[in-house]
Design a protein around this motif. Structure first.
Motif, PDB file in Angstrom:
ATOM      1  N   UNK A   1      38.032  42.181  29.605  1.00  0.00           N
ATOM      2  CA  UNK A   1      38.243  41.408  28.380  1.00  0.00           C
ATOM      3  C   UNK A   1      39.713  40.963  28.267  1.00  0.00           C
ATOM      4  N   UNK A   2      40.626  41.884  28.618  1.00  0.00           N
ATOM      5  CA  UNK A   2      42.056  41.549  28.592  1.00  0.00           C
ATOM      6  C   UNK A   2      42.336  40.390  29.551  1.00  0.00           C
ATOM      7  N   UNK A   3      41.736  40.496  30.722  1.00  0.00           N
ATOM      8  CA  UNK A   3      41.941  39.451  31.727  1.00  0.00           C
ATOM      9  C   UNK A   3      41.421  38.110  31.224  1.00  0.00           C
ATOM     10  N   UNK A   4      40.260  38.149  30.531  1.00  0.00           N
ATOM     11  CA  UNK A   4      39.677  36.909  29.993  1.00  0.00           C
ATOM     12  C   UNK A   4      40.570  36.314  28.907  1.00  0.00           C
ATOM     13  N   UNK A   5      41.077  37.190  28.002  1.00  0.00           N
ATOM     14  CA  UNK A   5      41.956  36.713  26.935  1.00  0.00           C
ATOM     15  C   UNK A   5      43.257  36.142  27.520  1.00  0.00           C
ATOM     16  N   UNK A   6      43.789  36.835  28.549  1.00  0.00           N
ATOM     17  CA  UNK A   6      45.009  36.336  29.184  1.00  0.00           C
ATOM     18  C   UNK A   6      44.778  34.995  29.867  1.00  0.00           C
TER      19      UNK A   6
ATOM     20  N   UNK B   1      42.611  45.057  21.815  1.00  0.00           N
ATOM     21  CA  UNK B   1      41.964  45.579  23.030  1.00  0.00           C
ATOM     22  C   UNK B   1      42.938  46.461  23.814  1.00  0.00           C
ATOM     23  N   UNK B   2      44.212  46.081  23.894  1.00  0.00           N
ATOM     24  CA  UNK B   2      45.195  46.893  24.608  1.00  0.00           C
ATOM     25  C   UNK B   2      45.397  48.242  23.923  1.00  0.00           C
ATOM     26  N   UNK B   3      45.254  48.291  22.568  1.00  0.00           N
ATOM     27  CA  UNK B   3      45.330  49.564  21.861  1.00  0.00           C
ATOM     28  C   UNK B   3      44.162  50.462  22.260  1.00  0.00           C
ATOM     29  N   UNK B   4      42.942  49.895  22.361  1.00  0.00           N
ATOM     30  CA  UNK B   4      41.771  50.667  22.815  1.00  0.00           C
ATOM     31  C   UNK B   4      41.985  51.168  24.246  1.00  0.00           C
ATOM     32  N   UNK B   5      42.589  50.327  25.077  1.00  0.00           N
ATOM     33  CA  UNK B   5      42.839  50.724  26.475  1.00  0.00           C
ATOM     34  C   UNK B   5      43.763  51.930  26.546  1.00  0.00           C
TER      35      UNK B   5
END
Length: 797
Positions: A233-238, A602-606
């Motif tokens: 998901x992070x990769x998609x948002x980036x 999402x990075x906080x969840x990671x």
């Protein structure tokens, strides 16, 4: 092929040696150290290559000469069945110390090496040693074999390269036994099986811990899967952020494109004319510079009096002649003066007499002649003296008184002569006092001749001085004329050369000035044409002057740059112009903020998931006691992998040994029965009928004439050697149809008694009828028994 000549250059203790072999059976006889074994080794090494100390071979030789020599090796000459001559020449070389340099020729023409090797079925040196060479070392190797090895060597003699194949088979068998034995402990596979058993028991004890470990491992895997999902998901948002940044950049480019479009204006401008005008401007500048340069090089030169100088220079030859004539007259005058001075110094009398007047000279001549012609006057006294002398001479024969008459006449004559001589002497003294020389000692004609020469020289000197005066007047006149143009010197020739040089310089300057004026005129004409052309170009482009044209050009190039930027931006935007025209930069900023916020969540969840994963890994590490379970599993997996690898190697060794065994069996099945039959005949001949055949079952036995069987280990050394001798000869006979090479027997009969030697002689003679045999022996009796073709060898120092 039959060996017919051996030629040794340098080999062992032999050098520059040659032997011819003309028969099927030839013997080399000589004591120990005579070179018999060296010749045998030479034959083998010339055919198959040199052996050095590092070479391990059944028949190892090192026959490098002790002394340093230029060439090691030599040649062998064979004759084949077609009577063709084949020569092998091999010389040692450090680049290939085993093979050396080999040259093969057929009837003196070089041929490829493989033609020779094909004729002998490409055998190597070891095969030739095992099959064709007989000596004590090889026989000793056979006698030392045990029963099983001996049986194999005999059985497989029928197969080519059997010794090597047997060694290779045994090597594979030994290799397989190093890997596995049924009841072994040390072989690799046995050790690995024990290790696998031990590891499996250890792993069973750790099963409880393993279950806990598995549960934690599952939780760890679930967390890792969640982390992977969040990372995607992070990769998609980036990626969306990156796409948004690209869109923003494109929107900026679009805005820039619109701005440039408003700035762009179409300029009526001819680039070609502009380039030509620039070139014309440069030409004008260059021509103007050239005019200034040539004008600065013009030097004021006066051409006055050039004609007058030319007239003087035209008389250069005449002036040189005048100068030479003046020098010549000066030298001649000097010479005459020197001659007169020498005459005056050495003959002053001539100068004194030369000063007399012609009348005085006539008087001198008269007096000179008078002095020379003075005689006594005829007188009565003289006549009386002569009369008395004559009368006395006549009367002396009559009376002595007449002697007085003769004496009186002589006295009267002598007194008269004295008087006459006194008068003459006085005349000569008077002459010498007046004129300075004795008339009796000087020839007046010679004196007068010398006086005339002096007068002549004086006349010539006077004439030359007159001529010199005239020449010097001419020289002075020319010097005065030349001095108008150059500084005079004491030498007219130097003045003339200076004038010539001055004239050339002035003339060169005048010429240069003329050329420069011509160049300046030509350049000015060209400059006027270029300015006219420039004015036409400016008029055609509707500008007043160059500066206005340059300003127009700058404006044109600025618009061309704008056009290029517009084209570049348009190429980047491609077909997105319409889409970008509908976008709003503010909406893009809103979308960007939304993506940033979602990415932070999402990075906080990671971060939470990574913390959970770290705790699970720590628990797994504590549970497995520093990863002992995993290590045991890894060790068990490694042991299984090693077992598989060693098993493959073990089976490969067994299969290779089996293939070699089957190959030897197949190769021997055809030749061995025939070879055994010939062996029985040869062995019976060698033992003089005591043994009639060889029996091979589970063990090797020989059969006596009465049928008794004897195992080979109970045979004497000589009989055992005869047995192997018979076997090898039978093998050579069997392969003679394919490989025909000379058999070499090097003192192989030292253990044979006299009866056995008789038998071996018969055998060798029979064998030589089929193939060539060369014997090397120190036994003269054996040599003579074999043949008359004997070469005697001597010990060399």
């Amino acid at each position: 092929m039959k060996l017919i000549k051996i030629d040794v250059k340098n080999f062992g203790g032999l050098s520059d040696s040659e032997w011819k072999i003309s028969s099927q059976l030839h013997v080399f006889y000589g004591p120990n150290e005579a070179g018999k074994s060296t010749i045998a080794a030479f034959i083998k090494q010339i055919m198959f290559g040199f052996h050095l100390k590092s070479q391990k071979s059944t028949f190892f030789e090192n026959y490098m000469p002790l002394k340093k020599v230029n060439q090691v090796g030599g040649s062998l000459t064979f004759k084949n069945e077609n009577n063709q001559i084949i020569t092998l020449e091999r010389t040692y070389t450090t680049s290939d110390s085993k093979k050396g340099n080999l040259a093969v020729s057929l009837d003196n023409e070089k041929i490829p090496e493989n033609i020779f090797w094909n004729n002998i079925k490409n055998i190597d040196g070891d095969f030739y040693t095992d099959s064709f060479i007989f000596n004590q070392d090889l026989l000793a190797n056979v006698i030392s074999l045990n029963q099983g090895d001996l049986l194999e060597h005999i059985y497989y003699l029928g197969a080519a390269q059997s010794s090597k194949l047997l060694l290779l088979r045994d090597k594979f068998v030994q290799s397989s036994e190093k890997l596995f034995k049924t009841n072994g402990r040390k072989p690799e596979i046995n050790q690995i099986l024990a290790q696998i058993k031990e590891k499996a028991e250890t792993l069973s004890k750790q099963q409880v811990e393993f279950d806990q470990y598995s549960s934690l491992e599952k939780q760890k895997n679930d967390v890792q899967n969640e982390i992977e999902l969040l990372n995607s998901q992070v990769k998609k948002l980036q990626q969306n952020q990156q796409n948004l940044a690209i869109t923003k950049q494109e929107l900026n480019n679009y805005a820039q494109y619109q701005q440039l479009k408003e700035q762009y204006q179409l300029i009526d401008f001819n680039q070609e004319d502009y380039t030509q005008v620039q070139a014309l401007e440069l030409t004008i500048e260059q021509l103007t510079t050239d005019i200034k340069k040539y004008e600065s090089e013009i030097i004021a030169v006066s051409a006055d009096n050039l004609d007058e100088q030319a007239k003087i220079l035209a008389k250069k030859v005449e002036i040189y002649q005048i100068v030479n004539e003046a020098d010549r007259l000066q030298n001649e005058i000097k010479q005459l003066c020197q001659e007169l001075e020498q005459i005056q110094t050495y003959q002053p009398l001539y100068f004194k007499l030369e000063s007399l007047s012609p009348e005085d000279k006539l008087v001198m001549r008269s007096k000179y002649e008078q002095c020379l012609n003075t005689q006594a006057p005829k007188s009565i006294i003289k006549n009386i003296s002569f009369g008395l002398i004559i009368f006395g001479l006549v009367g002396v024969f009559l009376k002595p008184l007449f002697y007085l008459l003769i004496l009186s006449g002589l006295i009267i004559y002598y007194l008269d002569k004295i008087k006459t001589d006194h008068i003459r002497t006085n005349q000569i003294k008077s002459f010498e006092k007046e004129y300075g020389f004795d008339p009796q000692k000087f020839d007046l004609e010679l004196v007068m001749s010398q006086i005339m020469q002096i007068e002549n020289k004086r006349n010539i000197l006077t004439e030359k001085r007159k001529n010199q005066a005239k020449i010097l007047e001419q020289v002075a006149d020319f010097k005065q004329k030349i001095s108008q143009f150059v500084s005079p010197t004491n030498n007219l020739t130097s003045d003339l050369e200076k004038l010539d040089e001055h004239y050339q310089q002035v003339q060169q300057k005048v010429t240069t000035q003329k050329l420069l004026n011509e160049k300046i005129s030509a350049i000015k004409a060209k400059l006027a044409d270029v300015k006219l052309t420039l004015q036409k170009k400016l008029s055609q482009n509707k500008v007043k002057d160059i500066e206005e044209f340059k300003a127009k050009g700058n404006l044109y190039h600025q618009n061309q740059q704008i056009k290029s930027q517009m084209m570049a931006l348009s190429a980047n935007l491609k077909d997105r112009v319409e889409i970008l025209s509908k976008l709003d930069i503010n909406s893009l900023h809103t979308t960007e903020q939304s993506l940033v916020s979602e990415l932070e969540q999402i990075q906080a969840k990671l971060r939470i998931k990574y913390d959970a994963l770290a705790q699970l890994k720590l628990k797994l590490k504590e549970l497995t006691n520093s990863d002992s379970l995993k290590r045991t599993q890894q060790e068990l997996a490694t042991a299984n992998a090693n077992l598989l690898d060693y098993t493959k190697e073990y089976l490969a060794d067994l299969l290779a040994a089996d293939w070699i065994q089957r190959g030897l069996d197949l190769a021997s099945n055809d030749r061995f029965p025939k070879m055994l039959s010939s062996t029985n005949q040869y062995f019976a001949l060698l033992t003089n009928g005591r043994y009639i055949k060889v029996a091979i079952n589970d063990q090797l036995q020989v059969v006596k004439a009465d049928g008794t069987r004897v195992a080979v280990e109970y045979l004497s050394r000589g009989t055992a050697e005869q047995l192997y001798f018979a076997l090898k000869l039978a093998f050579v006979e069997q392969i003679a149809d394919e490989i025909e090479l000379p058999i070499l027997i090097d003192d192989a009969f030292v253990n044979f008694d006299l009866q056995r030697i008789d038998n071996i002689v018969k055998l060798v003679r029979n064998l030589s009828a089929k193939t060539q045999v060369i014997v090397f022996t120190q036994n003269l009796q054996l040599a003579k028994m074999l043949t008359d073709n004997i070469t005697k060898l001597e010990i060399r120092n």
